[in-house]
Design a protein around this motif. Structure first.
Motif, PDB file in Angstrom:
ATOM      1  N   ASP A 132       0.375  -1.072  -0.552  1.00 47.85           N
ATOM      2  CA  ASP A 132      -0.302   0.319  -0.138  1.00 47.85           C
ATOM      3  C   ASP A 132       0.826   1.188  -0.146  1.00 47.85           C
ATOM      4  N   LEU A 133       0.505   1.465  -0.887  1.00 49.86           N
ATOM      5  CA  LEU A 133       1.601   3.236  -1.456  1.00 49.86           C
ATOM      6  C   LEU A 133       0.699   4.690  -0.898  1.00 49.86           C
ATOM      7  N   GLY A 134      -0.589   3.926  -0.351  1.00 49.38           N
ATOM      8  CA  GLY A 134      -1.381   5.303  -0.062  1.00 49.38           C
ATOM      9  C   GLY A 134      -1.704   5.589   0.780  1.00 49.38           C
ATOM     10  N   TYR A 135      -1.115   4.970   2.119  1.00 49.39           N
ATOM     11  CA  TYR A 135      -1.539   4.891   3.251  1.00 49.39           C
ATOM     12  C   TYR A 135      -1.951   5.913   3.729  1.00 49.39           C
ATOM     13  N   VAL A 136      -1.282   7.395   3.462  1.00 49.29           N
ATOM     14  CA  VAL A 136      -1.389   8.746   4.122  1.00 49.29           C
ATOM     15  C   VAL A 136      -2.996   9.156   4.037  1.00 49.29           C
ATOM     16  N   ALA A 137      -3.093   8.857   3.018  1.00 54.46           N
ATOM     17  CA  ALA A 137      -4.593   9.168   2.787  1.00 54.46           C
ATOM     18  C   ALA A 137      -5.712   8.338   3.851  1.00 54.46           C
ATOM     19  N   PHE A 138      -5.867   8.101   4.338  1.00 57.61           N
ATOM     20  CA  PHE A 138      -6.906   7.231   5.479  1.00 57.61           C
ATOM     21  C   PHE A 138      -5.951   8.271   6.285  1.00 57.61           C
ATOM     22  N   TYR A 139      -4.307   8.489   6.787  1.00 54.71           N
ATOM     23  CA  TYR A 139      -4.371   9.474   8.090  1.00 54.71           C
ATOM     24  C   TYR A 139      -4.946  10.802   7.583  1.00 54.71           C
ATOM     25  N   ALA A 140      -4.762  11.005   6.007  1.00 51.43           N
ATOM     26  CA  ALA A 140      -5.649  12.259   6.043  1.00 51.43           C
ATOM     27  C   ALA A 140      -7.022  12.320   6.469  1.00 51.43           C
ATOM     28  N   VAL A 141      -7.800  11.268   6.101  1.00 48.85           N
ATOM     29  CA  VAL A 141      -8.889  11.033   6.545  1.00 48.85           C
ATOM     30  C   VAL A 141      -9.191  11.498   7.822  1.00 48.85           C
ATOM     31  N   GLY A 142      -8.819  10.757   8.668  1.00 51.47           N
ATOM     32  CA  GLY A 142      -8.627  10.707  10.344  1.00 51.47           C
ATOM     33  C   GLY A 142      -8.447  11.825  10.589  1.00 51.47           C
ATOM     34  N   ALA A 143      -7.760  13.058  10.530  1.00 55.59           N
ATOM     35  CA  ALA A 143      -7.173  14.356  10.536  1.00 55.59           C
ATOM     36  C   ALA A 143      -8.349  15.312   9.522  1.00 55.59           C
ATOM     37  N   TYR A 144      -8.660  14.870   8.721  1.00 57.43           N
ATOM     38  CA  TYR A 144      -9.724  16.141   8.270  1.00 57.43           C
ATOM     39  C   TYR A 144     -11.260  15.728   9.270  1.00 57.43           C
ATOM     40  N   SER A 145     -11.023  14.369   9.710  1.00 55.06           N
ATOM     41  CA  SER A 145     -13.067  13.741  10.055  1.00 55.06           C
ATOM     42  C   SER A 145     -13.017  14.361  11.250  1.00 55.06           C
ATOM     43  N   TYR A 146     -11.981  14.235  11.919  1.00 57.81           N
ATOM     44  CA  TYR A 146     -11.607  15.485  13.124  1.00 57.81           C
ATOM     45  C   TYR A 146     -12.021  16.753  13.437  1.00 57.81           C
ATOM     46  N   ALA A 147     -11.295  17.350  12.130  1.00 58.99           N
ATOM     47  CA  ALA A 147     -10.781  18.928  12.452  1.00 58.99           C
ATOM     48  C   ALA A 147     -12.477  19.192  11.838  1.00 58.99           C
ATOM     49  N   LEU A 148     -13.456  18.239  11.013  1.00 56.53           N
ATOM     50  CA  LEU A 148     -14.689  18.616  10.482  1.00 56.53           C
ATOM     51  C   LEU A 148     -15.219  18.733  11.735  1.00 56.53           C
ATOM     52  N   LYS A 300      -8.967  -9.484   3.441  1.00 57.03           N
ATOM     53  CA  LYS A 300      -8.654  -8.688   2.953  1.00 57.03           C
ATOM     54  C   LYS A 300      -8.704  -7.037   3.322  1.00 57.03           C
ATOM     55  N   LEU A 301     -10.366  -6.792   3.012  1.00 58.93           N
ATOM     56  CA  LEU A 301     -11.199  -6.213   3.304  1.00 58.93           C
ATOM     57  C   LEU A 301     -10.824  -5.606   4.594  1.00 58.93           C
ATOM     58  N   THR A 302     -10.534  -6.932   5.588  1.00 57.01           N
ATOM     59  CA  THR A 302     -10.316  -6.637   7.332  1.00 57.01           C
ATOM     60  C   THR A 302      -9.465  -5.931   7.529  1.00 57.01           C
ATOM     61  N   ALA A 303      -8.087  -6.122   6.491  1.00 55.18           N
ATOM     62  CA  ALA A 303      -6.311  -5.754   6.672  1.00 55.18           C
ATOM     63  C   ALA A 303      -6.229  -4.350   6.452  1.00 55.18           C
ATOM     64  N   PHE A 304      -6.879  -3.545   5.084  1.00 55.66           N
ATOM     65  CA  PHE A 304      -6.895  -2.595   4.375  1.00 55.66           C
ATOM     66  C   PHE A 304      -7.975  -1.502   5.550  1.00 55.66           C
ATOM     67  N   ALA A 305      -9.328  -2.399   6.374  1.00 54.51           N
ATOM     68  CA  ALA A 305      -9.238  -1.633   7.229  1.00 54.51           C
ATOM     69  C   ALA A 305      -9.005  -1.579   8.406  1.00 54.51           C
ATOM     70  N   ILE A 306      -8.714  -2.123   8.989  1.00 56.06           N
ATOM     71  CA  ILE A 306      -8.371  -2.198  10.461  1.00 56.06           C
ATOM     72  C   ILE A 306      -6.790  -1.183  10.509  1.00 56.06           C
ATOM     73  N   GLY A 307      -6.287  -1.402   9.080  1.00 56.70           N
ATOM     74  CA  GLY A 307      -5.345  -0.438   8.806  1.00 56.70           C
ATOM     75  C   GLY A 307      -5.249   1.171   8.387  1.00 56.70           C
ATOM     76  N   ALA A 308      -5.969   1.583   8.029  1.00 56.30           N
ATOM     77  CA  ALA A 308      -6.498   2.359   7.647  1.00 56.30           C
ATOM     78  C   ALA A 308      -7.245   3.171   9.001  1.00 56.30           C
ATOM     79  N   MET A 309      -8.226   2.243   9.901  1.00 58.51           N
ATOM     80  CA  MET A 309      -8.511   2.669  11.217  1.00 58.51           C
ATOM     81  C   MET A 309      -7.729   3.409  11.845  1.00 58.51           C
ATOM     82  N   PHE A 310      -6.666   2.358  11.947  1.00 61.21           N
ATOM     83  CA  PHE A 310      -5.355   3.415  13.532  1.00 61.21           C
ATOM     84  C   PHE A 310      -4.780   4.561  12.663  1.00 61.21           C
ATOM     85  N   ALA A 311      -5.037   4.558  11.206  1.00 60.04           N
ATOM     86  CA  ALA A 311      -4.169   5.650  10.268  1.00 60.04           C
ATOM     87  C   ALA A 311      -5.129   6.358  10.428  1.00 60.04           C
TER      88      ALA A 311
END
Lengths: 418, 264, 304
Positions: A132-148, A300-311
Motif C-alpha cells: 500500500d503506497l497510499g496509506y497517507v490517504a487514511f491519515y488524511a481522512v482521519g485528520a480532516y474527519s476530526y477537524a471537520l 483482505k478488506l479487514t486488513a485494509f480496514a483495520i490498518g486504515a482505522m489506526f491511520a
C-alpha cells in the motif's frame, strides 16, 4: 582484487562521477534579472569526484567486489529480546528524564506518530502482504474527519477519535474493494493514485476543506474535561499546579504513546488469532487460502480496514496536536516514509518497525539544520539500508503458536506478499 | 455417491480442454482420474474445486448438508462445502510453521469461535476451547503424517516428501467429505509412495472419499476402487482398476503417448 | 470544432512526452519486473541537463537553431543515460534476486535522492527559460478562434516519432535488441544461452533514461519552465500510460501516452483544470481494475 585493478575500477568510478556531477553540480543555474545565468562550481565537482574515487577504492579493497550483507552479531541479536522492554520503559519515562526539554518531547511525539503509522501499515503490508503506497490517504481522512467534526459540530476529541477511525476504515474498505484482484506493484501504484486523488480533492474542494489553506483553529483535547489552558478550571488549576504549557505537551505525548501501544496490542493479539493467521497465510499463498475455504475478499478488506482505522486515529491526533490541517501534510512522500519504516523495520516485526521509525525520523531530525539536505540524506539512507539489509532490521518471523519452543523463522522462507 | 460430474465442459478461448465428461465418485471410495499428459485431468480438478468456472455441465456434491451444485459456488465456499484439495506444485505457507499451516486450515471454525475477531481481541468467547480442539486435530494429522516432531519448523524448510504429506494433512484439517489430490506421489521415492498409499487408505477408512490424479500406476492400481480415464479432454474408460487395465482404448491412448510402462 | 482541434494538437504533443517516458517504465518492467520509481526523476534530470546545455550554448531567451537544439538533445541524452546506468548499478543491481520489495523501496529512496539532489545542486526556485522555439502556423480561424500549431509542437511530434522509430529498429532488428527481448521472455534461460543479462539490463536502463531525456528536453521546450519536482507527476502519469497501453508492450506505452495526453488536455479544456490529475489517476485505477493487462498487453492466466 589486485590493487592495480582496484585503482583502475576506482578511476572509472571517478570518471562516471565526473560525468554525473559536472553538468548538474558544476554548473548552477541562477535566476537573474531577465532570465537565467550559469555559475561554475568546479571545486565542488572536484571534491565529489575525489570522494567517488576514494570511496570506491576503499570499498573494493576492504569489502571485495560485492557489497556485504549486514548481519547482526550473535550477542547483539540475543540482546534483541531485551530491546522491546527497554524501549517501552524509555518511552514511558521519557517526559521525566532530566535532560528532556520541550524540543525532545515534540520530537518524541513525532517519532511515536510514525511508530503508530508504521504499526498500522504493518498490518496491511507486513502481515497481509498488500503493498500500500497510499496509506497517507487514511491519515488524511482521519485528520480532516476530526477537524471537520469538531469545527462544525463542536464534538470533543474523545467522541471524534472513534468516529475518525470508523470513517478511515470505511475509506479503507472503499479503496480495498476495487483493488482486491491486484497484486504487488500494481496494487502499490493504484493505492498511490488513490492517495493522490484524496490529496487533490482536499486541495480543491475549498468550501469543505478550506482548500490549500487548510483548516485552522481545531480544538485541543482535554483530559476528562480539563483543558490545558491557564484559565480557571483548567488542568493546572484543578490540580493546583502552576500553569505550564509543557503540561499539554506531556499530555499529548502520553496520548500518542497510548494510541501507538493500542495499535501494537491489537496487532499482537490479532496475530495469534485466526484472523491474523489468515492475513499471514494470504501473504504466503492466496490460492492455497482459497482452497482452504478462507474468504480472501473479506480477509483482505479487514486488513485494509483495520490498518486504515489506526491511520485514522493517528490522523485525529495529528490534527489536534497541530490545531491545523492542510493538504500539504498528506503528500506521497509521507506514504513513502511510512512504507520505508515498515520495510526497513523488517516486514511484520513490531519491534523492527519501532526501531526503524526512531532511526529514520529521529535520525533525519539530526540533520534539521541542513534543511534541504535532510531529504537527500533520507533518500540515500533508504537506498543504503536496502542494499546492505534487504530484509530489514528484523529479518525473521516469530511463529504465532508452537507446540514446543517458538523458534524464529529465517527470512528466506517468508514470502513478501503479492 | 459423493460427487456427480455431468457433461462437464471447459473451454479456454477456442480450445476445449474438457469435453462433456461425466463420471461419479462414490462415498467411502478412492476414485482415480488418470490419462496421458494434457488429457484435462487438472482442468477437471480445477473445475471441481472452484478455480475455474466450467463452461458447461453440472457438478453435484452430496455433502454433509445435502446436495450442493459446485459449479455455482465461489472457490472458498466449495472448500466450506467439504471439498479439500492439494496442488500439483505444492502450495504451502512456507514462512509459517507446520502447525500454523494446519491451524490456518481450520480458519473458518476458529473464526466463528472468536466471534469474527471482535471477541478474540477482547479475550472473550469460546475461543480457548476451540483453539485447544483445533490443536488436537492438528496433532492427530501430524501424527498420521509423521510430522509431529517437525511441528514448529517452517513448512518451507521441510524436505519434499514431507511437504507433500503436510499438504495432505492441511487439507484433512478442513474436515472434508471429498479430498482431491493432484499427483500426490509425484517426486516421491518408492518407500515414500508406499507410505502415501497407506496414508490414503487410512483416510478412506476414516470416511473421507478421495479423488486422485496420479501418474504412478503402482499407486493407482493398488489403492483405487474405481478408475476414470481421460484422453484429449474426453472420458475413454471408467471402471475398476482391472477393467481399465484391460481396456483397449486405454492401452492405445497410453501407447500413443509412447508410455508403455505406465499402462502396464 | 476549432477548439477541439486545438486540444487535439495540444494533447498529442503532450501525449508524446508521456509516451517517451512510459517506454522507459515498460522496458524496465518487462525485463526485471519492477517499477523503476526513480524514472520520473531521471526525466527531470534530463530536463535540467538540457536546460544547462542550452544555457551553455547561450540559448537563454532567444530562438535556437536546429544545430544547437540537436546538441542540447544529445548532451541531455548522454548525461541522463549515465544517470540511468548509475541508478541501476547503485540501487538495483545489488538487490537483484533478493526480496521483491527491496528494489521498490530502494527505487523510492532513489527518487527522493534524485529530487533533493537536484534541489540542492540547482536550487528550489523554478527555472524559466523563455521560448526557445518561437512561432508557429495558424491552421484555421473560425469565429475569432485561431487554431495554432506551434513549431515547438511540430518539433516534439517529429523528434518523438524519429526517436521512437530509431528505438524500434534497435529493438526489433539488431542482435542487441534480440538479446533484450530474450531477457524479457526468460532471463534465466537467456543467461544460460550466454547472454550477459547484467549488461542487457544496464542497457535497458541506459536506453530508457535516454528516451526520458528526450522527453525532458521536449518538456523544457514546450513549457519553458522546469523545477526539481516535475518528475513525480510526469512519472506517475507516464506509468499510467504504460499500464493503460499494457505494461511490457512498447507500442502500448506510446499509445497509452497519447491517450493520457489527450484525456488530460480535453478534460482540462472541457471540465476542470484543477481536477485533471484526478482524471489521469482515475483512469489508472479503472484500467488496472477492469483491464489489468492494458490495451495491448499480454493476458496473464492464473496458473494453479
Amino acid at each position: 582484487m589486485t590493487p592495480v585493478a582496484a585503482v583502475r575500477d576506482a578511476g572509472l568510478a571517478a570518471l562516471v562521477a565526473f560525468g554525473l556531477f559536472a553538468p548538474l553540480v558544476g554548473l548552477r543555474t541562477d535566476v537573474v534579472e531577465g532570465g537565467l545565468a550559469l555559475r561554475g562550481r568546479w571545486d565542488d565537482v572536484a571534491w565529489l569526484v575525489l570522494l567517488a574515487f576514494v570511496g570506491r577504492l576503499a570499498l573494493l579493497l576492504l569489502a571485495g567486489r560485492r557489497l556485504p550483507r549486514l548481519t547482526l552479531p550473535a550477542p547483539l541479536a540475543r540482546a534483541g529480546q531485551y530491546a522491546a522492554p527497554f524501549f517501552l520503559g524509555l518511552a514511558l519515562l521519557l517526559p521525566w528524564l532530566p535532560f528532556i526539554e520541550r524540543y525532545e518531547l515534540d520530537l518524541g511525539i513525532l517519532v511515536l506518530t510514525y511508530v503508530m503509522l508504521g504499526w498500522g501499515l504493518n498490518i496491511v503490508v507486513g502481515l497481509a502482504g498488500l503493498l500500500d503506497l497510499g496509506y497517507v490517504a487514511f491519515y488524511a481522512v482521519g485528520a480532516y474527519s476530526y477537524a471537520l467534526l469538531s469545527l462544525t459540530y463542536g464534538l470533543s476529541f474523545w467522541v471524534c477519535l472513534p468516529l475518525a477511525g470508523i470513517l478511515a476504515a470505511f475509506a479503507g474498505v472503499l479503496l480495498g474493494f476495487p483493488v482486491l484482484r491486484l497484486r504487488g506493484d500494481y496494487l502499490a501504484i493504484v493505492t498511490l493514485a488513490f492517495g493522490e486523488i484524496i490529496r487533490v480533492v482536499l486541495t480543491n474542494w475549498t468550501e469543505l476543506t478550506g482548500g490549500p489553506n487548510g483548516l485552522s483553529g481545531i480544538p485541543r483535547p482535554g483530559l476528562f474535561g480539563l483543558s490545558f489552558t491557564s484559565e480557571e478550571g483548567g488542568f493546572a488549576d484543578f490540580f493546583g499546579l502552576d500553569y505550564d504549557p509543557v503540561h499539554r505537551v506531556i499530555f499529548l505525548y502520553y496520548l500518542i504513546l497510548g494510541l501507538a501501544l493500542l495499535t501494537n496490542w491489537v496487532t499482537l493479539r490479532l496475530r495469534r488469532q485466526p484472523l491474523g493467521r489468515a492475513w499471514e497465510a494470504l501473504r504466503e499463498d492466496e490460492i492455497a487460502c482459497r482452497a482452504l475455504g478462507i474468504n480472501v475478499t473479506v480477509t483482505k478488506l479487514t486488513a485494509f480496514a483495520i490498518g486504515a482505522m489506526f491511520a485514522g486515529f493517528a490522523g485525529s491526533f495529528f490534527a489536534t496536536r497541530q490545531a491545523f490541517v492542510s493538504p500539504e501534510s498528506f503528500t506521497f512522500i509521507e506514504s513513502a516514509i511510512i512504507l520505508a519504516i515498515v520495510v526497513l523495520g523488517g516486514m511484520g516485526s513490531q519491534l523492527g518497525v519501532a526501531v526503524a521509525a526512531l532511526l529514520l525520523i529521529g535520525g533525519t531530525e539530526l540533520f534539521r539544520d541542513l534543511a534541504e539536505w535532510r531529504m537527500l540524506i533520507f533518500g540515500a539512507a533508504m537506498v543504503v539500508i536496502m542494499v546492505v539489509r534487504p530484509r530489514g532490521l528484523v529479518g525473521t518471523r516469530t511463529p504465532s503458536i508452537a507446540l514446543g519452543e517458538k523458534r524464529a523463522i529465517g527470512g528466506t522462507y517468508v514470502s513478501e506478499g503479492h | 455417491m459423493i460427487l456427480d460430474v455431468e457433461e462437464l465442459t471447459m473451454r479456454f478461448g477456442g480450445l476445449t480442454a474438457v469435453h462433456a465428461v461425466s463420471f461419479q465418485a462414490w462415498g467411502g471410495e478412492i476414485t482415480a482420474l488418470i490419462g496421458p499428459n494434457g488429457a484435462g485431468k487438472t482442468t477437471v480438478f480445477n473445475c471441481i474445486t472452484g478455480f475455474y468456472r466450467p463452461s458447461g455441465g453440472k457438478l453435484t456434491l452430496f455433502g454433509r448438508n445435502g446436495e450442493v451444485a459446485l459449479q455455482k459456488l465461489a472457490g472458498h465456499r466449495i472448500a466450506r462445502a467439504g471439498v479439500a484439495r492439494t496442488f500439483q506444485n505444492i502450495r504451502l505457507f512456507p514462512g509459517m510453521t507446520v502447525l500454523e499451516n494446519l491451524l490456518v486450515a481450520q480458519h473458518n471454525r476458529l473464526m466463528a469461535a472468536t466471534g469474527w475477531g471482535i471477541g478474540a481481541v477482547l479475550g472473550l468467547s469460546r475461543y480457548p476451547a476451540a483453539e485447544a480442539e483445533a490443536l488436537e486435530r492438528a496433532k492427530h494429522w501430524l501424527n498420521a503424517t509423521q510430522l509431529l516432531d517437525r511441528a514448529d519448523d517452517p513448512a518451507g524448510a521441510l524436505p519434499y516428501g514431507a511437504q507433500r504429506r503436510l499438504e495432505i494433512a492441511r487439507a484433512m484439517c478442513t474436515e472434508p467429505v471429498l479430498l482431491c489430490l493432484d499427483e500426490p506421489a509425484a517426486g516421491l521415492n518408492p518407500r515414500e509412495s508406499d507410505e502415501l498409499s497407506a496414508l490414503l487408505l487410512q483416510i478412506r477408512a476414516q470416511g473421507t472419499s478421495i479423488l486422485l490424479i496420479e501418474h504412478d500406476m503402482g499407486v493407482v492400481m493398488k489403492i483405487s476402487d474405481h478408475v476414470v480415464v481421460l484422453d484429449h479432454g474426453r472420458k475413454i474408460a471408467d471402471g475398476t482398476p482391472a477393467e481399465v487395465r484391460a481396456d483397449a482404448k486405454v492401452i492405445s491412448a497410453y501407447l500413443g503417448e509412447g508410455d508403455e510402462d505406465e499402462a502396464a | 470544432m476549432a477548439y477541439a482541434l486545438q486540444q487535439l494538437i495540444n494533447g498529442v504533443s503532450l501525449g508524446m512526452i508521456y509516451g517517451l517516458i512510459a517506454v522507459g517504465y515498460t522496458m524496465v518492467y518487462g525485463i526485471i519486473g519492477m517499477i523503476n520509481f526513480a524514472h520520473g526523476d531521471v526525466f527531470m534530470v534530463g530536463a535540467f541537463v538540457s536546460l544547462i546545455t542550452a544555457l551553455l550554448l547561450g540559448l537563454g531567451g532567444g530562438a535556437a537553431g536546429p544545430g544547437a537544439l540537436l546538441l542540447v538533445l544529445l548532451a541531455g541524452m548522454s548525461v541522463t543515460a549515465l544517470y540511468g546506468w548509475t541508478v541501476e548499478r547503485v540501487a538495483y543491481r545489488p538487490l537483484r534476486g533478493s526480496f521483491r520489495l527491496a528494489p521498490l523501496i530502494s527505487a523510492i529512496g532513489m527518487s527522493i535522492l534524485l529530487q533533493n539532489y537536484v534541489q540542492v545542486a540547482q536550487g528550489a526556485r523554478v527555472k524559466p527559460t523563455g521560448t526557445l522555439v518561437p512561432g508557429g502556423v495558424t491552421l484555421m480561424e473560425t469565429d475569432g478562434f485561431a487554431v495554432q500549431f506551434s513549431y515547438v509542437q511540430m518539433l516534439i511530434i517529429v523528434v518523438t516519432l524519429a526517436v521512437l522509430a530509431g528505438f524500434t529498429v534497435l529493438v526489433t532488428r539488431t542482435p542487441m535488441g534480440r538479446a533484450m527481448r530474450a531477457c524479457e521472455q526468460d532471463r534465466k534461460m537467456a543467461a544460460l544461452l550466454g547472454i550477459n543479462t547484467d549488461r542487457i539490463i544496464s542497457l535497458t536502463f541506459v536506453i530508457g533514461a535516454a528516451l526520458a531525456a528526450v522527453a525532458g528536453c521536449m518538456y523544457l521546450l514546450r513549457y519553458g519552465v522546469i523545477d526539481f519536482y516535475i518528475g513525480f507527476l510526469a512519472g506517475v502519469k507516464a506509468f499510467t500510460a504504460a499500464v493503460l497501453g499494457g505494461i511490457g508492450s512498447l507500442p502500448g506505452a506510446v499509445l497509452g501516452g497519447l491517450l493520457i495526453g489527450l484525456i488530460e488536455t480535453f478534460w482540462s479544456a472541457y471540465f476542470s483544470a484543477q481536477y485533471k490529475d484526478v482524471a489521469a489517476f482515475s483512469i489508472l485505477i479503472l484500467t488496472l481494475v477492469l483491464m489489468p493487462s492494458g490495451l495491448l498487453g499480454r493476458q496473464e492466466v492464473e496458473k494453479v
